[in-house]
Design a protein around this motif. Structure first.
Motif, PDB file in Angstrom:
ATOM      1  N   PHE A 269       0.831  -1.203   0.000  1.00 37.33           N
ATOM      2  CA  PHE A 269       0.000   0.000   0.000  1.00 37.33           C
ATOM      3  C   PHE A 269       0.867   1.255   0.000  1.00 37.33           C
ATOM      4  O   PHE A 269       0.573   2.225  -0.704  1.00 37.33           O
ATOM      5  CB  PHE A 269      -0.927  -0.001   1.222  1.00 37.33           C
ATOM      6  CG  PHE A 269      -2.012  -1.032   1.176  1.00 37.33           C
ATOM      7  CD1 PHE A 269      -3.076  -0.904   0.299  1.00 37.33           C
ATOM      8  CD2 PHE A 269      -1.973  -2.136   2.010  1.00 37.33           C
ATOM      9  CE1 PHE A 269      -4.091  -1.856   0.259  1.00 37.33           C
ATOM     10  CE2 PHE A 269      -2.980  -3.086   1.989  1.00 37.33           C
ATOM     11  CZ  PHE A 269      -4.037  -2.952   1.108  1.00 37.33           C
ATOM     12  N   ASP A 270       1.935   1.262   0.796  1.00 37.62           N
ATOM     13  CA  ASP A 270       2.821   2.428   0.857  1.00 37.62           C
ATOM     14  C   ASP A 270       3.408   2.733  -0.515  1.00 37.62           C
ATOM     15  O   ASP A 270       3.444   3.886  -0.961  1.00 37.62           O
ATOM     16  CB  ASP A 270       3.970   2.181   1.843  1.00 37.62           C
ATOM     17  CG  ASP A 270       3.495   1.919   3.259  1.00 37.62           C
ATOM     18  OD1 ASP A 270       2.289   2.042   3.515  1.00 37.62           O
ATOM     19  OD2 ASP A 270       4.347   1.596   4.100  1.00 37.62           O
ATOM     20  N   ASP A 271       3.875   1.688  -1.186  1.00 37.52           N
ATOM     21  CA  ASP A 271       4.531   1.864  -2.482  1.00 37.52           C
ATOM     22  C   ASP A 271       3.583   2.453  -3.515  1.00 37.52           C
ATOM     23  O   ASP A 271       3.952   3.358  -4.277  1.00 37.52           O
ATOM     24  CB  ASP A 271       5.079   0.528  -2.983  1.00 37.52           C
ATOM     25  CG  ASP A 271       6.226   0.010  -2.128  1.00 37.52           C
ATOM     26  OD1 ASP A 271       6.812   0.817  -1.379  1.00 37.52           O
ATOM     27  OD2 ASP A 271       6.520  -1.191  -2.198  1.00 37.52           O
ATOM     28  N   VAL A 272       2.345   1.958  -3.547  1.00 38.95           N
ATOM     29  CA  VAL A 272       1.409   2.423  -4.569  1.00 38.95           C
ATOM     30  C   VAL A 272       0.963   3.859  -4.290  1.00 38.95           C
ATOM     31  O   VAL A 272       0.728   4.640  -5.217  1.00 38.95           O
ATOM     32  CB  VAL A 272       0.201   1.470  -4.686  1.00 38.95           C
ATOM     33  CG1 VAL A 272      -0.799   1.689  -3.548  1.00 38.95           C
ATOM     34  CG2 VAL A 272      -0.494   1.645  -6.032  1.00 38.95           C
ATOM     35  N   VAL A 273       0.891   4.241  -3.023  1.00 34.10           N
ATOM     36  CA  VAL A 273       0.508   5.613  -2.683  1.00 34.10           C
ATOM     37  C   VAL A 273       1.543   6.595  -3.203  1.00 34.10           C
ATOM     38  O   VAL A 273       1.217   7.559  -3.916  1.00 34.10           O
ATOM     39  CB  VAL A 273       0.316   5.774  -1.154  1.00 34.10           C
ATOM     40  CG1 VAL A 273       0.278   7.253  -0.760  1.00 34.10           C
ATOM     41  CG2 VAL A 273      -0.975   5.108  -0.707  1.00 34.10           C
ATOM     42  N   CYS A 274       2.806   6.389  -2.859  1.00 34.81           N
ATOM     43  CA  CYS A 274       3.846   7.330  -3.299  1.00 34.81           C
ATOM     44  C   CYS A 274       4.015   7.324  -4.815  1.00 34.81           C
ATOM     45  O   CYS A 274       4.207   8.383  -5.429  1.00 34.81           O
ATOM     46  CB  CYS A 274       5.170   7.009  -2.610  1.00 34.81           C
ATOM     47  SG  CYS A 274       5.310   7.762  -0.961  1.00 34.81           S
ATOM     48  N   ARG A 275       3.931   6.167  -5.438  1.00 38.41           N
ATOM     49  CA  ARG A 275       4.063   6.099  -6.898  1.00 38.41           C
ATOM     50  C   ARG A 275       2.948   6.893  -7.577  1.00 38.41           C
ATOM     51  O   ARG A 275       3.195   7.666  -8.515  1.00 38.41           O
ATOM     52  CB  ARG A 275       4.035   4.643  -7.341  1.00 38.41           C
ATOM     53  CG  ARG A 275       4.323   4.448  -8.823  1.00 38.41           C
ATOM     54  CD  ARG A 275       4.639   3.005  -9.156  1.00 38.41           C
ATOM     55  NE  ARG A 275       3.551   2.098  -8.801  1.00 38.41           N
ATOM     56  CZ  ARG A 275       3.645   1.169  -7.843  1.00 38.41           C
ATOM     57  NH1 ARG A 275       4.765   1.047  -7.131  1.00 38.41           N
ATOM     58  NH2 ARG A 275       2.623   0.372  -7.586  1.00 38.41           N
TER      59      ARG A 275
END
Length: 307
Positions: A269-275
């Motif tokens: 979830f963290d990765d997709v938010v920042c991307r």
């Protein structure tokens, strides 16, 4: 679906503060009556990489509760988490009724009932709050002003000192009151921590103290993270999440970095938010007291929820 609501430098140290621990650590009412808990530890300020955390333990044995105040940016706002068996709650769709007493008015806040650490029950409150709810006048000014332009006046040190307890009522079957002690010095310690963090974010702390306008979204932030961004593996497993983020924004309004400040994880979830944010987010820059653009930040959170 993913819902964006409304929203380095490594420092490793702990600061132990304000003893003030009572000898009698637990005070309980009748079997099913309210629970009142005295402090059983000092206040501790944790200087993390991207946030400041104020923690204190209350009670003893089966009635231990931890109060955690997370601050991710300067000001009077904080994110509250309360951990321990007395706040165990399987599920509730109703907002919680909380009061920073005895002086401030009761307020309502949404929350997630979950677990932390070694499975201890926790109430993780959504977004940011202050010790006092917004007044009608403040709500009206925010409603009438351009988003991000109206800056809330600070809460006075006298009001913070007058707050000595936190009560969580609905939806708990037994309301819990934590005997905080005067909150002016603990909150001052959080502010000191936050000023230090901002210097590592590349922000001019002195100019930033008197902003005439905050960093604000250029366009609809609800489109920055959308349904198609939901991590497929997490969706298949029925996983949900809340991800708090901070974006560094330069004096031209361009995002320069994305940092996860708090997350229920998994990391997918963290990765997709920042991307998604770095690809789609646009901003109008903050302005200092003289109205000049200034490098600042934008904070918010994304909630991933399966309808």
């Amino acid at each position: 679906m993913a819902y964006p609501d409304h929203m380095t430098h490594s420092i490793s140290k702990l600061l132990i503060l304000f003893c003030g621990c009572a000898t009698n650590t637990i005070a309980t009412a009748a079997e099913r009556g309210p629970i009142a808990l005295e402090p059983s530890s000092n206040w501790t300020v944790d200087y993390a990489d991207d946030s400041c955390r104020l923690i204190r333990k209350f009670g003893a044995e089966d009635e231990i509760v931890f109060a955690i105040f997370n601050r991710f940016s300067p000001g009077d706002d904080f994110q509250l988490t309360v951990v321990g068996k007395p706040v165990a709650l399987k599920h509730s769709t109703r907002p919680a009724a909380i009061q920073f007493g005895p002086t401030e008015a009761e307020q309502e806040h949404g929350f997630v009932a979950g677990t932390m650490g070694d499975g201890k029950p926790a109430l993780i409150f959504h977004g940011q709050m202050r010790i006092s709810p917004l007044t009608e006048s403040e709500q009206e000014k925010i409603k009438k002003s351009e988003k991000g332009v109206f800056v809330l006046p600070p809460i006075s040190e006298e009001r913070k000192a007058a707050v000595t307890e936190l009560t969580i009522g609905r939806p708990l079957s037994r309301p819990v009151t934590l005997k905080l002690g005067a909150m002016d010095k603990p909150f001052a310690a959080l502010s000191t921590c936050q000023d230090e963090l901002m210097t590592h974010w590349g922000i001019d702390v002195k100019r930033h103290r008197n902003l005439s306008a905050l960093t604000r979204p250029d366009g609809n932030p609800g489109r920055w993270v959308n349904t198609n961004d939901y991590p497929r593996g997490m969706l298949a497993k029925g996983k949900e999440a809340i991800v708090h983020f901070r974006m560094s924004v330069d004096d031209k309004g361009d995002p320069t970095a994305c940092n996860i400040q708090q997350s229920t994880r998994p990391k997918d979830f963290d990765d997709v938010v920042c991307r998604s944010l770095m690809k789609r987010a646009k901003f109008t820059p903050a302005r200092d007291q003289e109205g000049k653009p200034i490098a600042s930040y934008y904070r918010n959170f994304v909630r991933f929820r399966i309808p």
